[in-house]
Design an enzyme around this catalytic site. Sequence first.
Site, PDB file in Angstrom:
ATOM      1  CD  GLU A  28      48.897  42.300  33.048  1.00 35.60           C
ATOM      2  OE1 GLU A  28      48.784  42.071  34.246  1.00 35.60           O
ATOM      3  OE2 GLU A  28      48.380  43.237  32.313  1.00 35.60           O
ATOM      4  CG  ASP A  75      42.800  43.520  39.550  1.00 38.99           C
ATOM      5  OD1 ASP A  75      42.402  43.887  40.566  1.00 38.99           O
ATOM      6  OD2 ASP A  75      42.487  44.297  38.438  1.00 38.99           O
ATOM      7  CE1 TYR A 128      44.902  49.213  32.509  1.00 41.82           C
ATOM      8  CE2 TYR A 128      46.699  47.651  32.188  1.00 41.82           C
ATOM      9  CZ  TYR A 128      45.252  48.053  32.050  1.00 41.82           C
ATOM     10  OH  TYR A 128      44.326  47.153  32.008  1.00 41.82           O
ATOM     11  CD  GLU A 131      44.512  43.686  30.856  1.00 47.33           C
ATOM     12  OE1 GLU A 131      44.982  44.546  31.899  1.00 47.33           O
ATOM     13  OE2 GLU A 131      44.540  42.647  31.056  1.00 47.33           O
TER      14      GLU A 131
HETATM   15  N1  CKX Z   1      46.142  43.794  34.062  1.00 51.33           N
HETATM   16  C1  CKX Z   1      49.113  46.543  35.546  1.00 51.33           C
HETATM   17  C2  CKX Z   1      45.514  42.359  34.370  1.00 51.33           C
HETATM   18  C3  CKX Z   1      43.949  42.770  34.853  1.00 51.33           C
HETATM   19  C4  CKX Z   1      43.913  43.660  35.550  1.00 51.33           C
HETATM   20  C5  CKX Z   1      44.567  45.126  34.965  1.00 51.33           C
HETATM   21  C6  CKX Z   1      44.132  46.195  35.825  1.00 51.33           C
HETATM   22  C7  CKX Z   1      45.834  44.721  35.129  1.00 51.33           C
HETATM   23  C8  CKX Z   1      46.911  45.954  34.879  1.00 51.33           C
HETATM   24  C9  CKX Z   1      48.311  45.506  35.260  1.00 51.33           C
HETATM   25  O1  CKX Z   1      43.792  41.451  35.224  1.00 51.33           O
HETATM   26  O2  CKX Z   1      42.481  43.989  36.102  1.00 51.33           O
HETATM   27  O3  CKX Z   1      44.662  46.585  37.119  1.00 51.33           O
HETATM   28  O4  CKX Z   1      42.928  47.114  35.922  1.00 51.33           O
END
Ligand code: CKX
Length: 603
Positions: free
Chosen positions: A416, A167, A472, A510
């Site tokens: 992840e 992302d 999240y 996160e």
């Molecule tokens: N985690 C559901 C990795 C980051 C993303 C973050 C997002 C994700 C979430 C995974 O690189 O930016 O989606 O905000």
Amino acid sequence: MEKELLYPVMNQYRFDQKLDGLWDFQFDEAAQGDAQGWPENGLSAAIQMPVPASFNDFFTDKASREYTGDFWYAKRVFVLSTLKGRTIALRFGAATHRAVVYVNGQEIRRHEGGFLPFTADITAEVKFDQENLVVVKLNNELHRDALPAGDTTVLKNGKKMAKPFFDFYNYSGLNRSVHLLALPQDRVTDYTVTTSLVGQTAHVAYRVTTSQATAQVTVTLQDVDGTVVATGHGRQGDLVVDQPHLWNVRAAYLYTLHIQLTTADQVVDEYHDQIGLRTVKIEGHQILVNGKPVYLKGFGRHEDSIYAGRAFDLNVEKRDFELMKWMGANSFRTSHYPYDEEVYRFADREGFLIIDEVPAVGFKMAAASFLGGLDQSFFDGDWTTALYQKHLDQITDMIHRDKNHPSVLAWSLLNEPDTSSKSAVPYFEKLFHDTKDLDPDQRPRTFTLNEDDTFETSYCKQFPDFYLLNRYPGWYHKWGYEISDGEAGLRAELDQWQASDIDKPVVFSEFGADTEPGLHKLPSVMWSEEYQIELLQMFDRVFDSYDFIRGEQPWNLADFQTVEGNMRVNGNKKGLFTRDRQPKAAAFYLRQRWHQIHNDFKN
Ligand code: CKX
């Protein structure tokens, strides 16, 4: 020379010139540059491109911004004959993602990995007191057997397109400085220091490697006043410092390490660097620095800013450190790749702790699916054997480059990955086995566990020394008015961790909510500044209820660019700060919390 990654210094034995500025630049859609003689003659229809910078956001047309494939840089570099007799090298801070370096028409070396430095020994090709043609062919395609992972597809119009399984935008180019180096033939090629503390004494075990075996090595350690506090002779030894000034979290103290090489009483090389004396350790559910527990407050970050994309920018970095200090932070993760070396030098000086991450991101087909790909277990793929070697190479280089920074607390080996399928286990077994002894300081190793990789579902919980959880609730599930169910679900998972016999710290690496700056709503709605605060408050309540949670690093310090898509409004907006580094309302909330929480919170 290829494995020499020492940060460049300038002194009477070592020459260092930055080659930053405007370079010639050209796309090579048909991959014809070699056939057309670009390495020998220069680029045929070049435009000018700043270095360091990602090329993407300078362009006003979409085909150029999204360009995927081969592209070239070239620069004529005058090399003075006063440098004759030394090893002449080029050092690239980062070339995203793969590079071939040519000098005066000769291929010098190839490198893969867009977030770590490499050197090219050009001694045999260089011409003195003349201009030398330095040409670099880059390629920014994404593949499943490369880091970061993704696909490259070809559109019906023939254009290639990058499809990241991650992302963040695939910003590409010479993203960090390029250096011309002239080094003595007989030189320091690397050094390592590790500190242990015995009572009021620090023992700094050092090891110096040199290009030739004959030179005598002398090592001295100076305090900030320039007083020599310890001296060592030989390629390895122990520097003993009584009553040392320890490097501490947000209270840094740096000594200067001087390494001198002599042959027949003549000094032939000198290298110096700043080091900090400290220990790090995981003990039970505590993270210990100098034996004292630390609670991490900080951020996941990105190297990302307007115009220059992923390029290292000292100005942005300075601002980010000021923001982190203003917030009361003490740490960050280099999500999702090793950052420019200057970042670690800032952190060393400011006393920040870093979780240093390798670009092993996108190792999950569900992430690809979320971004438009397939849904299968990543580690079932036939690409993992080739990927593994690149992954290990990049961890090796990251640790090699960053091992002496007191700020580096831990290594994050993946972000992840898909660990909820059994096929991940052999990959992880090998990875954790092969990386065990890479760091002489034996820092903890970890990786982030995604939402789907829970206490119940992950098959890889046995590997990390401490846990990084990316969670999240309130955003990707149980969002809006359902957030109370999100909190209940989070607590239910944490209750399982607590009830287990796992006695290791958990850091939330996160969590967050996309937030459009300036969007206000009473009562809150998702995307509003009010909702971002409510979500952080929910997480904070949870963090404060579990003793084994030893850190909070919300996602992200600042908004950042991603691929376009129906999940993103011009990028990821989970920043506490906007992309131009101004606070959202949540920054004021969190600042207040963090200033009330001391580094030793929960002890
Ligand atoms: N985690 C559901 C990795 C980051 C993303 C973050 C997002 C994700 C979430 C995974 O690189 O930016 O989606 O905000």
